[in-house]
Design an enzyme around this catalytic site. Sequence first.
Site, mmCIF file in Angstrom:
data_model
loop_
_atom_site.group_PDB
_atom_site.id
_atom_site.type_symbol
_atom_site.label_atom_id
_atom_site.label_comp_id
_atom_site.label_asym_id
_atom_site.label_seq_id
_atom_site.Cartn_x
_atom_site.Cartn_y
_atom_site.Cartn_z
ATOM 1 N N LYS A 19 23.534 -1.137 7.164
ATOM 2 C CA LYS A 19 22.538 -1.994 7.815
ATOM 3 C C LYS A 19 23.191 -2.853 8.904
ATOM 4 O O LYS A 19 22.739 -2.888 10.041
ATOM 5 C CB LYS A 19 21.904 -2.906 6.750
ATOM 6 C CG LYS A 19 20.996 -3.976 7.323
ATOM 7 C CD LYS A 19 20.599 -4.973 6.233
ATOM 8 C CE LYS A 19 19.747 -6.088 6.785
ATOM 9 N NZ LYS A 19 18.406 -5.636 7.191
ATOM 10 N N LYS A 117 5.231 6.705 3.706
ATOM 11 C CA LYS A 117 5.927 6.678 2.407
ATOM 12 C C LYS A 117 6.356 8.066 1.949
ATOM 13 O O LYS A 117 5.614 9.028 2.088
ATOM 14 C CB LYS A 117 4.995 6.095 1.347
ATOM 15 C CG LYS A 117 4.605 4.689 1.626
ATOM 16 C CD LYS A 117 5.398 3.730 0.794
ATOM 17 C CE LYS A 117 5.151 2.334 1.326
ATOM 18 N NZ LYS A 117 5.869 1.332 0.589
ATOM 19 N N GLY A 438 -2.357 -14.294 6.198
ATOM 20 C CA GLY A 438 -1.581 -15.184 5.327
ATOM 21 C C GLY A 438 -0.308 -15.711 5.929
ATOM 22 O O GLY A 438 -0.129 -16.912 6.088
ATOM 23 N N ARG A 521 16.341 -1.295 7.036
ATOM 24 C CA ARG A 521 15.602 -2.239 6.192
ATOM 25 C C ARG A 521 15.798 -1.949 4.711
ATOM 26 O O ARG A 521 15.694 -0.810 4.278
ATOM 27 C CB ARG A 521 14.103 -2.177 6.494
ATOM 28 C CG ARG A 521 13.723 -2.584 7.874
ATOM 29 C CD ARG A 521 13.950 -4.089 8.078
ATOM 30 N NE ARG A 521 13.445 -4.501 9.386
ATOM 31 C CZ ARG A 521 12.255 -5.056 9.572
ATOM 32 N NH1 ARG A 521 11.461 -5.294 8.552
ATOM 33 N NH2 ARG A 521 11.870 -5.374 10.782
ATOM 34 N N HIS A 647 -6.525 -7.894 0.503
ATOM 35 C CA HIS A 647 -6.027 -7.328 1.751
ATOM 36 C C HIS A 647 -5.252 -6.050 1.461
ATOM 37 O O HIS A 647 -4.489 -5.974 0.508
ATOM 38 C CB HIS A 647 -5.115 -8.331 2.464
ATOM 39 C CG HIS A 647 -4.301 -7.709 3.553
ATOM 40 N ND1 HIS A 647 -4.872 -7.265 4.725
ATOM 41 C CD2 HIS A 647 -2.984 -7.397 3.636
ATOM 42 C CE1 HIS A 647 -3.919 -6.730 5.479
ATOM 43 N NE2 HIS A 647 -2.784 -6.789 4.836
ATOM 44 N N CYS A 649 -3.039 -2.839 3.658
ATOM 45 C CA CYS A 649 -2.405 -2.648 4.972
ATOM 46 C C CYS A 649 -2.679 -1.290 5.587
ATOM 47 O O CYS A 649 -1.890 -0.820 6.393
ATOM 48 C CB CYS A 649 -0.897 -2.748 4.850
ATOM 49 S SG CYS A 649 -0.341 -4.297 4.231
ATOM 50 N N HIS A 700 1.690 -4.748 14.139
ATOM 51 C CA HIS A 700 2.969 -4.031 14.099
ATOM 52 C C HIS A 700 3.552 -3.874 15.486
ATOM 53 O O HIS A 700 4.677 -3.440 15.646
ATOM 54 C CB HIS A 700 2.786 -2.680 13.414
ATOM 55 C CG HIS A 700 2.280 -2.854 12.011
ATOM 56 N ND1 HIS A 700 0.937 -2.857 11.711
ATOM 57 C CD2 HIS A 700 2.910 -3.110 10.856
ATOM 58 C CE1 HIS A 700 0.778 -3.080 10.422
ATOM 59 N NE2 HIS A 700 1.965 -3.243 9.882
HETATM 60 N N1 GLN Z 1 -0.386 -12.269 2.726
HETATM 61 C C1 GLN Z 1 0.637 -11.378 3.135
HETATM 62 C C2 GLN Z 1 1.123 -11.734 4.522
HETATM 63 O O1 GLN Z 1 0.356 -12.128 5.317
HETATM 64 C C3 GLN Z 1 0.166 -9.939 3.116
HETATM 65 C C4 GLN Z 1 1.222 -8.977 3.561
HETATM 66 C C5 GLN Z 1 0.954 -7.539 3.283
HETATM 67 O O2 GLN Z 1 -0.130 -7.176 2.958
HETATM 68 N N2 GLN Z 1 1.930 -6.683 3.390
HETATM 69 O O3 GLN Z 1 2.265 -11.594 4.842
HETATM 70 ZN ZN ZN Z 2 -0.982 -6.010 5.282
#
Ligand code: GLN
Ligand code: ZN
Length: 771
Positions: A19, A117, A438, A521, A647, A649, A700
């Site tokens: 890394k 993944k 968040g 990472r 939530h 992603c 992203h």
């Molecule tokens: N609440 C988390 C953030 O905003 C959610 C992150 C995620 O879903 N990977 O970082």
């Molecule tokens: Zn997310």
Amino acid sequence: MTTAANLGFPRIGRDRELKWALEKHWRGELAAAGLAEVAAGLRAGNWRLQQSLGIEVIPSGDFSLYDPMLDTAVAVGAVPERFGEPFDLSGWDEEALGRYFTMARGAQGIPALELTKWFDTNYHYLVPELAPDQRFGYRSRTTAAMAREAAALGITTRPVVIGPVTFLRLSKRTDGGPTAELLDVLLPAYEAWIADLVAGGATAVQLDEPVLVTDLSAAETASLARAYQRLRAAGPARLTLATYFGGLGANLELAVGLPVDVLHVDLVRDPGQLAALVEAAPASLALSLGVVDGRNVWRADLAALSARLAPAVARLGAERVQLAPSCSLAHVPVDRTREGDLDPELASWMSFAVQRLEEVSLLARALDGDPAAVAGLQDSAAVLAARRTSVRVRRPEVQQRLAAVTADQARRGAAFPERAAAQHARLGLPPLPTTTIGSFPQTPQLRRLRAAHRRGEIDRVTYEAGLREATADCVRRQEEWGLDVLVHGEFERTDMVEYFGEQLDGFATTAHGWVQSYGSRCVKPPVLYGDVARRGPMTVDWASYAAGLTDRPLKGMLTGPVTILQWSFVRDDQPEAVTARQVALALRDETVDLEAAGLPIIQVDEPALREGLPLREADRAGYLGWATEAFRLVAGGVRADTQIHTHMCYAEFGDIMGAIIDMDADVISMEASRSGMAVVEELARAGYPNEVGPGLWDIHSPRVPSAGELDGLLARAIDALGAERLWVNPDCGLKTRGWPEVEAALTALVGAARRARRLLTPAGCPSPGRG
Ligand code: GLN
Ligand code: ZN
């Protein structure tokens, strides 16, 4: 003699040397030659280590500077046009490395390959892009170079190659067509690859075909038979076909019939397949038995394994048996003995990569009858017996509470329409309310503060004062930009799972337990070893502090039970469903406390729900059943007028839409902008009944979307779902972004919501409480 074998070793290094070297190289502070030297040092160290641990079949070519799928694409010349001509990486020169890393990470105006993944792991591979008329050729000789490098050190290795059928399954075609059609044009490149390995002195080759543990299409079944006939003839090497991450199931007959010399099977995920395999394997086929867990950290019960394996070894003959970890060890940390601060009792229950190989070689020697090894088996038996009865694992009060859970607890007291009315009345939000997911930028300054605290240079009080300052600043900015529902920013969290792992009983966190996630990472999953209990409120102080700084509603922030399990090393002594329920009950108490502290909205993130989906169709309903129940258990303890958000992603909800509806969150936010909002139509078609926040800004990428773009995306969402159920928010958390782009994008987002509100006709007006 039973052979001790390994399929792959962590490439990142004991101290994440790879890394650091990669990141230096990308910053322009380490030349290609320097990077190559670090990489060669890691490989040599790993080979010598495996040899010293008594491993007789040592892999080479399991190393990669970024990702083995990318290496495979480069090896067979599958370089998309935007990256230039196919190239040979094996000289590790500046020019080749530059192109390789552009494929992995992109460059100005050149998007990288997509990341996704690897099967059901948390490792991400780069998705090769193939044209419908793709031409292949054996172009990059890194595997052969690494095998020669090992030979020069006096170590014979078994080069590892991702098999052609798995390679095609995981690739995507630019026209969306079936990749399996490309097999015949691909095979000559693989034949040349194997021939080159043989010419370089390899006497064995490992071909990884984890697709064999999934449901195969008819085309793939045919592909496997055709591919291995041809690869068999490519050169006089002993071929090992490696399968892992599950049992062969209906593919067992196919697998044992393929013309290879050794078949590797995962006996951790599917111990039951051993009997059928021993029965079905032709005399010419040796078996590599994956008996210790390459995906988890629990020490193996070697005495029990030896008893279970002895009859099979006797039946097959020791010459036909290799013992190995279930899969590559890249999915576990390197060495448990580095965890000096870990409680010794807990540490004694764990094996990382080094300890896994010790287990394999001890077991192999014991099965061969070595008296010292046979005696050594008892150590693991004693440790495991201690673990089974340890008071740290079983907590009667947790078990009692679990036994008393009722179906009602996993349901909100009121149905969604009633809840929505109560929440709208309480919150008084405008239509199309704006919010975020968040986290807010974790700046270098914040990271320095954290590092200083970790090193003991500043005390807790100073550290927390710094975090409070960051939180207050974040709340102030959100108000200024005009967001409707605020968050505290998550500055106190380094990681959304580790943060809870550190505060819950039943979890341990390691100091060096890093596992590669992708490229440079790494993640450090907590270890969930025992019954889970909450010592006290975990997030209430931060949430209340932030809520006290504003008149607007603030959203409390929790990580959901499925995500916590998915991103931890989870105990193997009870079903995951039970562990999930324990975590859920602890989080349920947290939601109740947040509600009592006055938080009107609580978000329970489940970004990992989809990646836990079992590889085989037949196992999915069971998983989704307990996963959604765990979520509902978290959410089921609050009043109707407390709004629960979740939530996720990703936008590919196809296989889990039913489960998403079952979760019954009041509001779900998700990724949507990259697919141009296709997900909102999918939700509409599926009749998704609750509120939705499709992400309008792809976080992203640092690119700030234009007003026109946002208006277009929002209009499309309103068309599909109607304005009364829509929220306006980014795709995901903002912790990896910088403040300037966050400011620009969120102000633009708020502007788009305001413009859209003005266009709403009275008929399109939301329900009373919210307008
Ligand atoms: N609440 C988390 C953030 O905003 C959610 C992150 C995620 O879903 N990977 O970082
Ligand atoms: Zn997310």
